[in-house]
Scaffold this active site. Structure first.
Site, PDB file in Angstrom:
ATOM      1  N   LYS A  84      -4.227  54.641 -98.890  1.00  0.00           N
ATOM      2  CA  LYS A  84      -4.024  55.534 -97.739  1.00  0.00           C
ATOM      3  C   LYS A  84      -3.737  56.970 -98.197  1.00  0.00           C
ATOM      4  O   LYS A  84      -4.301  57.921 -97.663  1.00  0.00           O
ATOM      5  CB  LYS A  84      -2.887  55.002 -96.862  1.00  0.00           C
ATOM      6  CG  LYS A  84      -3.177  53.641 -96.241  1.00  0.00           C
ATOM      7  CD  LYS A  84      -2.084  53.206 -95.294  1.00  0.00           C
ATOM      8  CE  LYS A  84      -0.797  52.857 -96.006  1.00  0.00           C
ATOM      9  NZ  LYS A  84      -0.932  51.684 -96.904  1.00  0.00           N
ATOM     10  N   THR A  85      -2.867  57.115 -99.192  1.00  0.00           N
ATOM     11  CA  THR A  85      -2.569  58.458 -99.709  1.00  0.00           C
ATOM     12  C   THR A  85      -3.805  59.068-100.351  1.00  0.00           C
ATOM     13  O   THR A  85      -4.089  60.264-100.179  1.00  0.00           O
ATOM     14  CB  THR A  85      -1.418  58.392-100.721  1.00  0.00           C
ATOM     15  OG1 THR A  85      -0.260  57.835-100.093  1.00  0.00           O
ATOM     16  CG2 THR A  85      -1.089  59.772-101.259  1.00  0.00           C
ATOM     17  N   ASP A 129       3.475  60.144 -94.690  1.00  0.00           N
ATOM     18  CA  ASP A 129       3.485  58.744 -95.112  1.00  0.00           C
ATOM     19  C   ASP A 129       4.576  58.001 -94.341  1.00  0.00           C
ATOM     20  O   ASP A 129       5.607  58.580 -93.988  1.00  0.00           O
ATOM     21  CB  ASP A 129       3.749  58.664 -96.611  1.00  0.00           C
ATOM     22  CG  ASP A 129       3.375  57.314 -97.192  1.00  0.00           C
ATOM     23  OD1 ASP A 129       2.717  56.527 -96.490  1.00  0.00           O
ATOM     24  OD2 ASP A 129       3.737  57.050 -98.355  1.00  0.00           O
ATOM     25  N   THR A 178       2.412  51.284 -92.853  1.00  0.00           N
ATOM     26  CA  THR A 178       2.247  49.882 -93.234  1.00  0.00           C
ATOM     27  C   THR A 178       2.584  48.956 -92.072  1.00  0.00           C
ATOM     28  O   THR A 178       2.381  47.749 -92.169  1.00  0.00           O
ATOM     29  CB  THR A 178       3.156  49.542 -94.425  1.00  0.00           C
ATOM     30  OG1 THR A 178       4.515  49.887 -94.095  1.00  0.00           O
ATOM     31  CG2 THR A 178       2.748  50.330 -95.663  1.00  0.00           C
ATOM     32  N   ARG A 237      -3.523  49.284-106.532  1.00  0.00           N
ATOM     33  CA  ARG A 237      -2.339  49.792-107.231  1.00  0.00           C
ATOM     34  C   ARG A 237      -1.803  48.761-108.206  1.00  0.00           C
ATOM     35  O   ARG A 237      -1.444  49.084-109.346  1.00  0.00           O
ATOM     36  CB  ARG A 237      -1.254  50.179-106.224  1.00  0.00           C
ATOM     37  CG  ARG A 237       0.015  50.732-106.861  1.00  0.00           C
ATOM     38  CD  ARG A 237       1.063  51.008-105.808  1.00  0.00           C
ATOM     39  NE  ARG A 237       0.637  52.041-104.879  1.00  0.00           N
ATOM     40  CZ  ARG A 237       1.206  52.266-103.696  1.00  0.00           C
ATOM     41  NH1 ARG A 237       2.224  51.512-103.301  1.00  0.00           N
ATOM     42  NH2 ARG A 237       0.770  53.229-102.912  1.00  0.00           N
TER      43      ARG A 237
END
Length: 355
Positions: A84-85, A129, A178, A237
């Site tokens: 997302k980032t 975020d 999230t 990640r």
């Protein structure tokens, strides 16, 4: 610059300045750490996986460039670690603008948000975020800013307080969450585009790892990368983190190559099994089966038995165990499935409760 936020500038090789320092550690000059910071894709063409979101987002950005205007506000939802980032930074880079980065917990007062919004330049991207954690007072200010590009600054207190409208330049808000269910409908409806990121397939993760290994200068075989991809919980990640740990093992105890043998041996050391379960996951599943006969058992009791906080068990371990079909949540408590018993090498009972 307001506390809890920073700007990111983009060079030809990706993020520079504060973003690079945030990712590598302030003042870091180690070449490998710089390479790790550069692992984020720089454009949608480099972004692996999420084909529907990539295609839809590409249309939004291309149309905005044709019109010569800032893109609609974008909401990205999905589990942690899926990109997302990275997508927020790609949006800014694609539009040739800077990105202002902050987080929901850092925006606890309307004044915090007003300071950030009033310093934005035309076409700039504001990335928040965990946007579902923005304070309610700031959230209501965000409604007006997103829709009318205006904030009302309150001067004074009590009956004599006056609202002074402050016009804002057109900007694009990119929100990441999230837990999209916690977003109030008025905020969710103000986003022009909503994209949900799903867990990655093993094939896509292997593509991510191949690119990462090349950028980090790691010699790797398809078998080794495939083994890491299969244990990465569908999350890039985690895959990149495990790749670096396997590289460590290969350099210290192996032949310097991330192959199948090195991957299996390293992941055994780091307690990541063939399905991606780590120490906490196995502790929860083992306690459920061995101490409580497979359940049902309450979350608090289960957490005490493994020496963890209930939030840690409920938010870190349980989602993956449920997704893998190893554990079930029922109104009476947590229950180990037949597959959960078998994964531990145990014989499941003749009857397993379903409610």
């Amino acid at each position: 610059m307001t506390p809890g936020s920073y700007e990111v500038e983009f060079g030809e090789s990706g993020p520079t300045g504060p973003e690079l320092q945030r990712l590598t550690g302030a003042g870091a000059d180690d070449a490998e750490r710089v390479q790790e910071a550069a692992l984020r894709p720089k454009g949608l063409a480099e972004f692996v996986g999420q084909p529907q979101v990539r295609d839809q987002l590409s249309l939004v950005l291309d149309a905005a460039k044709v019109r010569g205007k800032a893109p609609d506000h974008v909401l990205l939802s999905g589990p942690p670690g899926l990109g997302k980032t990275t997508l927020a930074m790609i949006i800014a880079a694609d539009m040739g603008s800077q990105i202002r980065v902050t987080s929901g917990p850092a925006v606890q007062h309307a004044g915090d948000l007003a300071a950030i919004l009033s310093s934005l330049e035309e076409g700039e991207v504001l990335f928040i975020d965990e946007i579902h954690r923005v304070a309610r007072a700031a959230e209501e200010m965000l409604y007006v800013a997103m829709e009318d590009f205006r904030v009302d600054v309150i001067v004074g207190k009590g009956p004599g307080a006056t609202a002074i409208p402050l016009d804002l330049p057109p900007f694009t808000l990119v929100g990441a969450t999230t837990r999209s269910g916690l977003l109030p409908a008025p905020l969710r409806d103000r986003f022009g585009f909503t994209g949900h990121l799903d867990f990655y397939s093993i094939e896509d993760l292997q593509t991510v790892l191949t690119r990462s290994a090349r950028m980090l200068g790691i010699e790797a075989t398809p078998g080794g990368l495939g083994e890491i991809a299969g244990r990465s919980r569908g999350t890039p990640r985690i895959a990149n983190r495990l790749l670096r740990r396997v590289r460590d093992w290969a350099q210290v105890r192996g032949r310097g190559i991330v192959d199948l043998e090195a991957a299996k041996a390293a992941l055994l050391v780091y307690e990541v099994d063939e399905r991606g379960l780590d120490r906490l996951d196995r502790s929860v599943l083992s306690a459920l089966c061995r101490r409580f006969g497979g359940g049902p058992v309450g979350l608090n009791t289960l957490a005490v038995s493994v020496g963890e906080e209930p939030d840690t068990v409920g938010e870190v371990a349980e989602p993956f165990l449920v997704r893998e079909g190893l554990l079930s949540r029922t109104p009476r408590g947590r229950i180990a499935t037949v597959e959960g018993w078998r994964h531990l090498g145990l014989t499941p009972p003749d009857t397993i409760p379903t409610v």
